[in-house]
Design a protein around this motif. Sequence first.
Motif, PDB file in Angstrom:
ATOM      1  N   GLU A   1       0.809  -1.214   0.000  1.00  0.00           N
ATOM      2  CA  GLU A   1       0.000   0.000   0.000  1.00  0.00           C
ATOM      3  C   GLU A   1       0.845   1.268   0.000  1.00  0.00           C
ATOM      4  OE1 GLU A   1      -2.329  -3.241   0.393  1.00  0.00           O
ATOM      5  OE2 GLU A   1      -0.764  -2.751   1.833  1.00  0.00           O
ATOM      6  N   GLN A   2       1.474   1.559  -1.132  1.00  0.00           N
ATOM      7  CA  GLN A   2       2.194   2.824  -1.301  1.00  0.00           C
ATOM      8  C   GLN A   2       1.625   3.656  -2.446  1.00  0.00           C
ATOM      9  OE1 GLN A   2       4.132  -0.168  -1.557  1.00  0.00           O
ATOM     10  NE2 GLN A   2       4.666  -0.253   0.616  1.00  0.00           N
ATOM     11  N   SER A   3       0.511   3.207  -3.028  1.00  0.00           N
ATOM     12  CA  SER A   3      -0.097   3.939  -4.137  1.00  0.00           C
ATOM     13  C   SER A   3      -1.531   3.471  -4.311  1.00  0.00           C
ATOM     14  CB  SER A   3       0.692   3.716  -5.430  1.00  0.00           C
ATOM     15  OG  SER A   3      -0.003   4.255  -6.539  1.00  0.00           O
ATOM     16  N   VAL A   4      -2.480   4.388  -4.206  1.00  0.00           N
ATOM     17  CA  VAL A   4      -3.884   4.027  -4.437  1.00  0.00           C
ATOM     18  C   VAL A   4      -4.183   3.987  -5.926  1.00  0.00           C
ATOM     19  CG1 VAL A   4      -6.274   4.763  -4.076  1.00  0.00           C
ATOM     20  CG2 VAL A   4      -4.637   4.863  -2.190  1.00  0.00           C
ATOM     21  N   SER A   5      -3.551   4.848  -6.707  1.00  0.00           N
ATOM     22  CA  SER A   5      -3.736   4.762  -8.163  1.00  0.00           C
ATOM     23  C   SER A   5      -3.227   3.415  -8.656  1.00  0.00           C
ATOM     24  CB  SER A   5      -3.014   5.911  -8.866  1.00  0.00           C
ATOM     25  OG  SER A   5      -1.644   5.976  -8.484  1.00  0.00           O
ATOM     26  N   GLY A   6      -2.094   2.944  -8.130  1.00  0.00           N
ATOM     27  CA  GLY A   6      -1.578   1.627  -8.491  1.00  0.00           C
ATOM     28  C   GLY A   6      -2.415   0.497  -7.945  1.00  0.00           C
ATOM     29  N   GLN A   7      -3.005   0.683  -6.769  1.00  0.00           N
ATOM     30  CA  GLN A   7      -3.862  -0.344  -6.181  1.00  0.00           C
ATOM     31  C   GLN A   7      -5.029  -0.674  -7.109  1.00  0.00           C
ATOM     32  OE1 GLN A   7      -5.562   0.785  -2.393  1.00  0.00           O
ATOM     33  NE2 GLN A   7      -6.983  -0.946  -2.367  1.00  0.00           N
TER      34      GLN A   7
ATOM     35  N   PHE B   1      -9.520  -0.462   1.384  1.00  0.00           N
ATOM     36  CA  PHE B   1     -10.190   0.737   0.874  1.00  0.00           C
ATOM     37  C   PHE B   1      -9.168   1.869   0.828  1.00  0.00           C
ATOM     38  CE2 PHE B   1     -13.105  -1.899   3.273  1.00  0.00           C
ATOM     39  CZ  PHE B   1     -14.189  -2.054   2.420  1.00  0.00           C
ATOM     40  N   GLY B   2      -8.865   2.349  -0.384  1.00  0.00           N
ATOM     41  CA  GLY B   2      -7.818   3.346  -0.548  1.00  0.00           C
ATOM     42  C   GLY B   2      -8.309   4.659  -1.108  1.00  0.00           C
ATOM     43  N   ALA B   3      -7.665   5.747  -0.702  1.00  0.00           N
ATOM     44  CA  ALA B   3      -7.956   7.073  -1.241  1.00  0.00           C
ATOM     45  C   ALA B   3      -6.669   7.889  -1.225  1.00  0.00           C
ATOM     46  CB  ALA B   3      -9.038   7.771  -0.420  1.00  0.00           C
ATOM     47  N   GLN B   4      -6.471   8.681  -2.278  1.00  0.00           N
ATOM     48  CA  GLN B   4      -5.292   9.550  -2.333  1.00  0.00           C
ATOM     49  C   GLN B   4      -5.609  10.819  -3.091  1.00  0.00           C
ATOM     50  OE1 GLN B   4      -2.220   7.228  -4.410  1.00  0.00           O
ATOM     51  NE2 GLN B   4      -2.476   8.497  -6.222  1.00  0.00           N
TER      52      GLN B   4
ATOM     53  N   GLY C   1      -4.099  -3.344  -9.430  1.00  0.00           N
ATOM     54  CA  GLY C   1      -3.373  -4.450  -8.810  1.00  0.00           C
ATOM     55  C   GLY C   1      -1.876  -4.279  -8.810  1.00  0.00           C
ATOM     56  N   HIS C   2      -1.393  -3.026  -8.902  1.00  0.00           N
ATOM     57  CA  HIS C   2       0.042  -2.724  -8.936  1.00  0.00           C
ATOM     58  C   HIS C   2       0.739  -3.440 -10.101  1.00  0.00           C
ATOM     59  CE1 HIS C   2      -0.354  -0.710  -5.089  1.00  0.00           C
ATOM     60  NE2 HIS C   2      -0.935  -1.790  -4.593  1.00  0.00           N
ATOM     61  N   ALA C   3      -0.020  -3.729 -11.152  1.00  0.00           N
ATOM     62  CA  ALA C   3       0.562  -4.447 -12.288  1.00  0.00           C
ATOM     63  C   ALA C   3       1.634  -3.625 -12.994  1.00  0.00           C
ATOM     64  CB  ALA C   3      -0.538  -4.827 -13.274  1.00  0.00           C
ATOM     65  N   GLY C   4       1.489  -2.323 -13.012  1.00  0.00           N
ATOM     66  CA  GLY C   4       2.477  -1.471 -13.679  1.00  0.00           C
ATOM     67  C   GLY C   4       3.338  -0.708 -12.705  1.00  0.00           C
TER      68      GLY C   4
ATOM     69  N   ILE D   1     -10.270  -2.928  -8.016  1.00  0.00           N
ATOM     70  CA  ILE D   1     -10.888  -1.960  -8.927  1.00  0.00           C
ATOM     71  C   ILE D   1     -10.564  -0.572  -8.403  1.00  0.00           C
ATOM     72  CG2 ILE D   1     -12.765  -3.447  -9.715  1.00  0.00           C
ATOM     73  CD1 ILE D   1     -14.584  -2.040  -7.703  1.00  0.00           C
ATOM     74  N   GLY D   2     -10.609   0.412  -9.288  1.00  0.00           N
ATOM     75  CA  GLY D   2     -10.302   1.765  -8.854  1.00  0.00           C
ATOM     76  C   GLY D   2     -10.723   2.798  -9.876  1.00  0.00           C
ATOM     77  N   ALA D   3     -10.584   4.057  -9.492  1.00  0.00           N
ATOM     78  CA  ALA D   3     -10.936   5.164 -10.374  1.00  0.00           C
ATOM     79  C   ALA D   3     -10.099   6.381 -10.022  1.00  0.00           C
ATOM     80  CB  ALA D   3     -12.424   5.494 -10.259  1.00  0.00           C
ATOM     81  N   GLY D   4      -9.805   7.171 -11.039  1.00  0.00           N
ATOM     82  CA  GLY D   4      -9.116   8.434 -10.841  1.00  0.00           C
ATOM     83  C   GLY D   4      -9.968   9.557 -11.393  1.00  0.00           C
ATOM     84  N   TRP D   5     -10.261  10.553 -10.569  1.00  0.00           N
ATOM     85  CA  TRP D   5     -11.121  11.676 -10.968  1.00  0.00           C
ATOM     86  C   TRP D   5     -10.306  12.962 -10.936  1.00  0.00           C
ATOM     87  CZ3 TRP D   5     -14.327  15.098  -7.436  1.00  0.00           C
ATOM     88  CH2 TRP D   5     -15.141  15.966  -8.188  1.00  0.00           C
ATOM     89  N   THR D   6     -10.271  13.656 -12.069  1.00  0.00           N
ATOM     90  CA  THR D   6      -9.509  14.895 -12.202  1.00  0.00           C
ATOM     91  C   THR D   6     -10.480  16.041 -12.473  1.00  0.00           C
ATOM     92  OG1 THR D   6      -7.650  13.630 -13.112  1.00  0.00           O
ATOM     93  CG2 THR D   6      -7.578  16.021 -13.401  1.00  0.00           C
TER      94      THR D   6
END
Length: 443
Positions: free
Chosen positions: A32-38, A435-438, A41-44, A374-379
């Motif tokens: 758990e060092q990145s929610v965008s990566g989470q 459950f992650g948020a950043q 699945g930290h694949a990249g 699963i995840g999402a990034g909102w800008t």
Amino acid sequence: MHNKFNKLTWAVAVAAAAFASQANAGGYQINEQSVSGQGYGHAGRSSNVNDATIVFGNPAGMSFLDRAQLTAGGTYLNVSTDIDNASATRNGVPVHVDGSADGDIVPGTLVPFAFYAHPVNEQLAFGFGVYAPFGSKTEYEDGFVGRNLGNYTELRVISAQPTVSYRFNDQWSIGAGVTYNRVDGELHRQVANPFSPNNTDADIDARIEGDDDAWGYNLGVIFQPVPETTFGLTYRSKVSYTLTGDYRATDPSGLVDTFAPERLNRDAQLDLTTPETINFSVTQQMSDRLKLMAGASWTRWNRFDEILVTDPSGDVITQEEQDYTNAWAYALGGEYQLNPQLALRAGITLDFTPTSDEFRSARIPSDDRRVFSIGAGWTPMDNLTLDFAYSYLTERSTRVDQERGDSVFDPGAGGLVEGVSSTYSADYKNEAHGFGAQLTYRF
């Protein structure tokens, strides 16, 4: 109590703490060092440059950021454990007490992080990060039938990492970081009273706290043969600690070391090396909206083949075989840019344990695991992105069959004698929700 009994009890406690720190998952590393990566699945982890969390994922990636940015967040982990068919014995006699072996032995935990990356120009970038690379915590109830093998374990590692990156051209970039690591550990175990070893009501509450700090480093490289394809490789070094701490033992009446009060606090040390890891990943831009990622991580767990505890003079207090094996983890993921403001992510991770059935511990009874994310990034605006992710982790059912023999001090015999043999067996099934948020702010 005799000095030798103190040494022995302390050694068993510290040894168990070290084991717990090493066995928190398919390895003990915290991801758990990145929610965008989470979200994927930290694949990249080593190849996908989203935000300042690349300081951890691959320091070479900072050179691919277009401007300075700060990323901070965390993941809350909710772990549940189903324990069945639990039984324990002491000197061949079943242990009952409350007869309990409840689940949910891992309290809910928030794992925070913060990173800053600052491109100086098109080639040079600097960064800094604070995060938790390792950690574990298990807490059984007071009447846990296997309490002689360990009923509380906590280990925390916090790292601070200054980092630099240099981009040679459009294709190649390298990076390096130095890590300062601080480790703190605590654990409890109920130990047989040397004057009444078969009486469970007279057990000694043995507790140990220890800490140390040490330095490590990481290296990274990114190769982008064409704009649509990015390869990343990251190496994280081993870190060698010498944990030192204080031991305290209390009988049910609250008395501590009645026969030798000047020895209330005992010193001992444990050399512990966290293993090096290598992560490789590839990110492929399939279209303007879709990119796919795949990654693999290797951890050199065979460094952890034994627990060796000594006193300050170097005399061996206890030595226990662990026989860890090197382990792999694999991940696949993807990201779809639904519109300029919203990116959707998904991924799966397979994480294999380095432990064996023979040496699996009640402190951290884990096995191979699968993680679905699963995840999402909102800008909402150009300089601000909010990332969210959810992960479900399920482990293969596993069994603990553990046995330990403790010597005790016999005043009549004037020394250590064979005293107590404890066993514990149970079936475990673990699962967890993350459950992650950043937040990322670009300057």
